[in-house]
Design an enzyme around this catalytic site. Structure first.
Site, PDB file in Angstrom:
ATOM      1  N   HIS A 135       2.456  -7.447   3.688  1.00 56.74           N
ATOM      2  CA  HIS A 135       3.565  -6.516   3.858  1.00 56.74           C
ATOM      3  C   HIS A 135       3.628  -6.170   5.344  1.00 56.74           C
ATOM      4  O   HIS A 135       2.789  -5.420   5.843  1.00 56.74           O
ATOM      5  CB  HIS A 135       3.276  -5.285   2.970  1.00 56.74           C
ATOM      6  CG  HIS A 135       4.210  -4.140   3.157  1.00 56.74           C
ATOM      7  ND1 HIS A 135       3.945  -2.882   2.648  1.00 56.74           N
ATOM      8  CD2 HIS A 135       5.413  -4.037   3.773  1.00 56.74           C
ATOM      9  CE1 HIS A 135       4.939  -2.069   2.949  1.00 56.74           C
ATOM     10  NE2 HIS A 135       5.834  -2.734   3.637  1.00 56.74           N
ATOM     11  N   MET A 190       0.375  -3.241  10.108  1.00 56.86           N
ATOM     12  CA  MET A 190       1.092  -2.192  10.845  1.00 56.86           C
ATOM     13  C   MET A 190       0.852  -2.354  12.340  1.00 56.86           C
ATOM     14  O   MET A 190      -0.270  -2.647  12.760  1.00 56.86           O
ATOM     15  CB  MET A 190       0.597  -0.812  10.406  1.00 56.86           C
ATOM     16  CG  MET A 190       0.666  -0.573   8.908  1.00 56.86           C
ATOM     17  SD  MET A 190       0.254   1.140   8.519  1.00 56.86           S
ATOM     18  CE  MET A 190       0.161   1.053   6.724  1.00 56.86           C
ATOM     19  N   MET A 250       9.759   0.795  -1.244  1.00 54.49           N
ATOM     20  CA  MET A 250       8.784   1.765  -0.741  1.00 54.49           C
ATOM     21  C   MET A 250       9.032   3.104  -1.436  1.00 54.49           C
ATOM     22  O   MET A 250      10.137   3.650  -1.367  1.00 54.49           O
ATOM     23  CB  MET A 250       8.933   1.965   0.772  1.00 54.49           C
ATOM     24  CG  MET A 250       8.434   0.829   1.636  1.00 54.49           C
ATOM     25  SD  MET A 250       6.735   0.316   1.342  1.00 54.49           S
ATOM     26  CE  MET A 250       5.803   1.831   1.621  1.00 54.49           C
ATOM     27  N   SER A 289      -4.075  -2.511  -2.816  1.00 54.67           N
ATOM     28  CA  SER A 289      -3.822  -2.507  -1.375  1.00 54.67           C
ATOM     29  C   SER A 289      -5.118  -2.213  -0.639  1.00 54.67           C
ATOM     30  O   SER A 289      -5.720  -1.142  -0.828  1.00 54.67           O
ATOM     31  CB  SER A 289      -2.788  -1.434  -1.024  1.00 54.67           C
ATOM     32  OG  SER A 289      -2.838  -1.193   0.371  1.00 54.67           O
ATOM     33  N   HIS A 319      -2.782  -6.969  -1.814  1.00 52.97           N
ATOM     34  CA  HIS A 319      -1.723  -6.441  -0.949  1.00 52.97           C
ATOM     35  C   HIS A 319      -2.321  -6.086   0.413  1.00 52.97           C
ATOM     36  O   HIS A 319      -3.265  -5.294   0.506  1.00 52.97           O
ATOM     37  CB  HIS A 319      -1.095  -5.209  -1.607  1.00 52.97           C
ATOM     38  CG  HIS A 319       0.099  -4.671  -0.891  1.00 52.97           C
ATOM     39  ND1 HIS A 319       1.360  -5.216  -1.007  1.00 52.97           N
ATOM     40  CD2 HIS A 319       0.221  -3.633  -0.030  1.00 52.97           C
ATOM     41  CE1 HIS A 319       2.217  -4.531  -0.259  1.00 52.97           C
ATOM     42  NE2 HIS A 319       1.543  -3.567   0.358  1.00 52.97           N
ATOM     43  N   ASP A 334       5.539   0.341  -3.988  1.00 47.37           N
ATOM     44  CA  ASP A 334       4.422   0.568  -3.073  1.00 47.37           C
ATOM     45  C   ASP A 334       4.451   1.999  -2.559  1.00 47.37           C
ATOM     46  O   ASP A 334       5.380   2.389  -1.856  1.00 47.37           O
ATOM     47  CB  ASP A 334       4.561  -0.427  -1.906  1.00 47.37           C
ATOM     48  CG  ASP A 334       3.409  -0.368  -0.934  1.00 47.37           C
ATOM     49  OD1 ASP A 334       2.424   0.345  -1.180  1.00 47.37           O
ATOM     50  OD2 ASP A 334       3.513  -1.076   0.094  1.00 47.37           O
ATOM     51  N   MET A 360       4.782  -4.363   8.345  1.00 41.31           N
ATOM     52  CA  MET A 360       5.439  -3.156   8.852  1.00 41.31           C
ATOM     53  C   MET A 360       5.368  -3.228  10.369  1.00 41.31           C
ATOM     54  O   MET A 360       4.638  -2.480  11.020  1.00 41.31           O
ATOM     55  CB  MET A 360       4.724  -1.905   8.304  1.00 41.31           C
ATOM     56  CG  MET A 360       4.976  -1.700   6.821  1.00 41.31           C
ATOM     57  SD  MET A 360       3.791  -0.588   6.047  1.00 41.31           S
ATOM     58  CE  MET A 360       2.511  -1.766   5.637  1.00 41.31           C
ATOM     59  N   ASP A 375      -1.557  -4.672   4.133  1.00 40.48           N
ATOM     60  CA  ASP A 375      -0.609  -3.883   4.925  1.00 40.48           C
ATOM     61  C   ASP A 375      -0.826  -4.125   6.407  1.00 40.48           C
ATOM     62  O   ASP A 375      -1.874  -3.785   6.951  1.00 40.48           O
ATOM     63  CB  ASP A 375      -0.791  -2.397   4.607  1.00 40.48           C
ATOM     64  CG  ASP A 375      -0.258  -2.045   3.237  1.00 40.48           C
ATOM     65  OD1 ASP A 375       0.916  -2.343   2.979  1.00 40.48           O
ATOM     66  OD2 ASP A 375      -1.017  -1.491   2.422  1.00 40.48           O
TER      67      ASP A 375
HETATM   68  C1  DX5 Z   1       1.885   2.320   3.018  1.00 47.56           C
HETATM   69  C2  DX5 Z   1       1.464   0.972   2.521  1.00 47.56           C
HETATM   70  C3  DX5 Z   1       0.917   0.955   1.150  1.00 47.56           C
HETATM   71  C4  DX5 Z   1      -0.272   1.826   0.928  1.00 47.56           C
HETATM   72  C5  DX5 Z   1      -0.040   2.509  -0.363  1.00 47.56           C
HETATM   73  O1  DX5 Z   1       2.655   2.184   4.151  1.00 47.56           O
HETATM   74  O2  DX5 Z   1       2.550   0.060   2.535  1.00 47.56           O
HETATM   75  O3  DX5 Z   1       0.661  -0.367   0.681  1.00 47.56           O
HETATM   76  O4  DX5 Z   1      -1.500   1.152   0.852  1.00 47.56           O
HETATM   77  O5  DX5 Z   1      -1.061   3.395  -0.538  1.00 47.56           O
HETATM   78  P1  DX5 Z   1      -1.204   4.360  -1.760  1.00 47.56           P
HETATM   79  O6  DX5 Z   1      -1.268   3.499  -2.984  1.00 47.56           O
HETATM   80  O7  DX5 Z   1      -2.470   5.060  -1.436  1.00 47.56           O
HETATM   81  O8  DX5 Z   1       0.000   5.265  -1.766  1.00 47.56           O
HETATM   82 ZN    ZN Z   2       2.237  -1.925   1.503  1.00 48.11          ZN
END
Ligand code: DX5
Ligand code: ZN
Length: 227
Positions: free
Chosen positions: A68, A39, A139, A10, A35, A177, A70, A37
């Site tokens: 992903h 947001m 999650m 990620s 991956h 994740d 969010m 993320d």
């Molecule tokens: C959190 C993200 C993850 C994040 C996980 O909301 O969706 O993808 O990068 O991070 P780690 O592996 O550091 O828990």
């Molecule tokens: Zn993620």
């Protein structure tokens, strides 16, 4: 049906000023999926990136880009992620008023369809859409930040998804994740996860190549049938 475990580094914990280099380092270590993320500061209390960064990443790697989302109102942005070159798009059960329609929209844009559940959402809420998806993302932290502690109850949810996959005769991948590191990776693989997202454990310290290699080795070891 079982899949060999794959590592999805990620980029949330990567150095954003050197993304292409960071992705390459993780790929050399065995990462096979990037991956990403996304947001929006509304669905989750953090802001990251959008289609322009995905477009740049698309030019920087041949690995699949696993976006992903969010975000609220994902339908409004799915076409832009497709145009930017996203390969996989997952949306949260909790963010979609008409989840079936949103998943269909992802499929209509020729991307792999994913659905995500937060720690408080039961797997059973997904039963009616499981035939539509390429991957289900569990999650194992509350979304929004990297480097959080793994929520152990996620293991039962992963195992439940594996059982359902067999019972329903489906072929979706099971992605996990949040808080995946050298301490937790064996347990998620043994529970049934085959797409392993790791941010902090890859990019948070030391050498991303060595970190990825070590995580993947631990995952493969855990996937071996026990003697
Ligand atoms: C959190 C993200 C993850 C994040 C996980 O909301 O969706 O993808 O990068 O991070 P780690 O592996 O550091 O828990
Ligand atoms: Zn993620």
């Amino acid at each position: 049906m079982t899949f060999a475990p794959e590592l999805a580094p990620s980029i949330l914990s990567a150095d954003f000023a050197h993304l292409a280099d960071q992705v390459l380092l993780a790929e050399v270590g065995g990462g096979t999926i990037v991956h990403v993320d996304v947001m929006d500061g509304h669905f989750v209390p953090n802001i990251t990136l959008g289609p322009p960064v995905v477009k740049s990443l698309r030019r920087a790697t041949r690995l699949p880009l696993d976006c992903h989302l969010m975000i609220e109102n994902p339908d409004e942005f799915i076409p832009a992620f497709a145009d930017a070159g996203a390969d996989w798009v997952s949306v949260h059960y909790e963010a979609c008023r008409h989840l079936h329609r949103t998943l269909q929209l992802i499929a209509d844009h020729k991307m792999k369809v994913g659905v995500v559940i937060n720690p408080a959402t039961p797997v059973d809420f997904l039963v009616d859409v499981l035939p539509m998806v390429h991957h289900v993302l569990v999650m194992s932290v509350n979304p929004g930040f990297g480097g959080q502690k793994f929520i152990a109850n996620s293991l039962a949810k992963i195992a439940h998804l594996r059982t359902l996959r067999a019972e329903l005769g489906l072929g979706y991948r099971i992605e996990v994740d949040g808080g995946v590191d050298l301490q937790t990776i064996a347990s998620v693989v043994q529970a049934g996860a085959d797409l392993l997202v790791a941010g902090n454990a890859v990019f948070g310290h030391g050498d991303p190549t060595a970190n990825a290699r070590e995580l993947l080795a631990a995952a493969r070891q855990a996937a071996l049938p026990s003697a």
